[in-house]
Enzyme design. Sequence first.
Site, PDB file in Angstrom:
ATOM      1  N   ASP A  45       0.840  -1.203   0.000  1.00  0.00           N
ATOM      2  CA  ASP A  45       0.000   0.000   0.000  1.00  0.00           C
ATOM      3  C   ASP A  45       0.879   1.261   0.000  1.00  0.00           C
ATOM      4  O   ASP A  45       0.365   2.378  -0.048  1.00  0.00           O
ATOM      5  CB  ASP A  45      -1.006  -0.001   1.168  1.00  0.00           C
ATOM      6  CG  ASP A  45      -0.350   0.046   2.522  1.00  0.00           C
ATOM      7  OD1 ASP A  45       0.892  -0.085   2.608  1.00  0.00           O
ATOM      8  OD2 ASP A  45      -1.071   0.212   3.534  1.00  0.00           O
ATOM      9  N   SER A  46       2.210   1.066  -0.029  1.00  0.00           N
ATOM     10  CA  SER A  46       3.111   2.190  -0.303  1.00  0.00           C
ATOM     11  C   SER A  46       2.811   2.748  -1.689  1.00  0.00           C
ATOM     12  O   SER A  46       3.240   3.858  -2.027  1.00  0.00           O
ATOM     13  CB  SER A  46       4.576   1.749  -0.193  1.00  0.00           C
ATOM     14  OG  SER A  46       4.782   0.525  -0.881  1.00  0.00           O
ATOM     15  N   ASP A  84      -1.500  -6.082  -0.568  1.00  0.00           N
ATOM     16  CA  ASP A  84      -1.565  -5.398   0.722  1.00  0.00           C
ATOM     17  C   ASP A  84      -2.968  -4.827   0.939  1.00  0.00           C
ATOM     18  O   ASP A  84      -3.477  -4.087   0.085  1.00  0.00           O
ATOM     19  CB  ASP A  84      -0.540  -4.256   0.699  1.00  0.00           C
ATOM     20  CG  ASP A  84       0.035  -3.957   2.057  1.00  0.00           C
ATOM     21  OD1 ASP A  84      -0.380  -4.583   3.046  1.00  0.00           O
ATOM     22  OD2 ASP A  84       0.927  -3.078   2.121  1.00  0.00           O
ATOM     23  N   LYS A 114      -1.588  -9.298   2.645  1.00  0.00           N
ATOM     24  CA  LYS A 114      -0.876  -8.839   3.843  1.00  0.00           C
ATOM     25  C   LYS A 114      -1.750  -7.837   4.572  1.00  0.00           C
ATOM     26  O   LYS A 114      -2.466  -7.063   3.935  1.00  0.00           O
ATOM     27  CB  LYS A 114       0.456  -8.178   3.465  1.00  0.00           C
ATOM     28  CG  LYS A 114       1.161  -7.502   4.654  1.00  0.00           C
ATOM     29  CD  LYS A 114       2.557  -7.051   4.319  1.00  0.00           C
ATOM     30  CE  LYS A 114       2.656  -5.635   3.815  1.00  0.00           C
ATOM     31  NZ  LYS A 114       2.092  -4.590   4.699  1.00  0.00           N
ATOM     32  N   GLU A 183       8.854  -4.430  10.588  1.00  0.00           N
ATOM     33  CA  GLU A 183       9.300  -3.141  10.052  1.00  0.00           C
ATOM     34  C   GLU A 183       9.870  -2.258  11.157  1.00  0.00           C
ATOM     35  O   GLU A 183       9.213  -2.006  12.181  1.00  0.00           O
ATOM     36  CB  GLU A 183       8.129  -2.421   9.340  1.00  0.00           C
ATOM     37  CG  GLU A 183       8.564  -1.057   8.785  1.00  0.00           C
ATOM     38  CD  GLU A 183       7.677  -0.490   7.700  1.00  0.00           C
ATOM     39  OE1 GLU A 183       6.724  -1.179   7.257  1.00  0.00           O
ATOM     40  OE2 GLU A 183       7.938   0.658   7.287  1.00  0.00           O
TER      41      GLU A 183
HETATM   42  O1  KIV Z   1       3.510  -1.115   1.593  1.00  0.00           O
HETATM   43  C1  KIV Z   1       4.675  -1.543   1.605  1.00  0.00           C
HETATM   44  O2  KIV Z   1       5.455  -1.286   0.703  1.00  0.00           O
HETATM   45  C2  KIV Z   1       5.063  -2.360   2.742  1.00  0.00           C
HETATM   46  C3  KIV Z   1       6.453  -2.884   2.830  1.00  0.00           C
HETATM   47  C4  KIV Z   1       7.551  -2.057   2.514  1.00  0.00           C
HETATM   48  C5  KIV Z   1       6.675  -3.813   3.957  1.00  0.00           C
HETATM   49  O3  KIV Z   1       4.251  -2.638   3.567  1.00  0.00           O
END
Ligand code: KIV
Length: 256
Positions: A45-46, A84, A114, A183
Amino acid sequence: MKNITIQDIKDFKKAASPFATLTAYDFNSAQILDAAEIPLILVGDSASMIMYGYNTTLPVSMDEMLLIVKAVSRGANHSLVVADMPFLSYQPSLETTIKNAGLFMKEGLAGAIKLEGGERVMKNITALVEHGIPVLGHIGLTPQSFHQMSGYKIQGKTPEGAQKIIDDAMAVEDAGAFGVVLECIPEPLATQITQKLQIPTIGIGSGNTCDGQIQVFHDIMGLMGNKPPKHAKQYDDLYTNMLNIVKRYKDDVEQL
Ligand code: KIV
């Protein structure tokens, strides 16, 4: 590379060296990671910041995530694609959790999902696993709690904080997750958790002792044009390279 299964990821727990994982948000980068035999690709979700330009991970929606999960799945022929769950796509109820995770599997063709949190999301993880949806946990610094944590800070620095993260790790494992992202926690704590758990730990900003590591694709490529987080090694400066290519193209066209 063979098609990577959940069991393959679990088996990395016994591997002699750590395994490398990365994020991807589109078809092309997923193809590259797949060709490089990266076993697990996270559609993080980044994407909220990297693909959609929001300030945090909070605004990205299910629809916005689903679009890119579909694209990544099309590019990843062998790697396991993990989608995610965005903010508020699982917190409201178990029904919401299963419905949204189900969309990532059914329409997005992800192999797993995730979600963030430890003890507080145990019920969600249990329900997903009971419905045949594999779950990767995520504890320590959980960016969806950015406001509650008063910013992005290393977690687990006090004895109570460290104990809470150990409890979260145990909860995620007990609920049936096949792995857990740690993290931004101190390396000794990550080591302790990695030794305690039967499932693989995947670290980011948590030292070198986890079973695997994860980084954001754009950070290691130097694609964002800003300094990446301290824990991310930047292997190139693709932002500048691409800027120069665009400028050269512009000059060429203007000289026609
Ligand atoms: O959203 C993301 O990119 C993440 C990771 C970097 C662990 O959750």
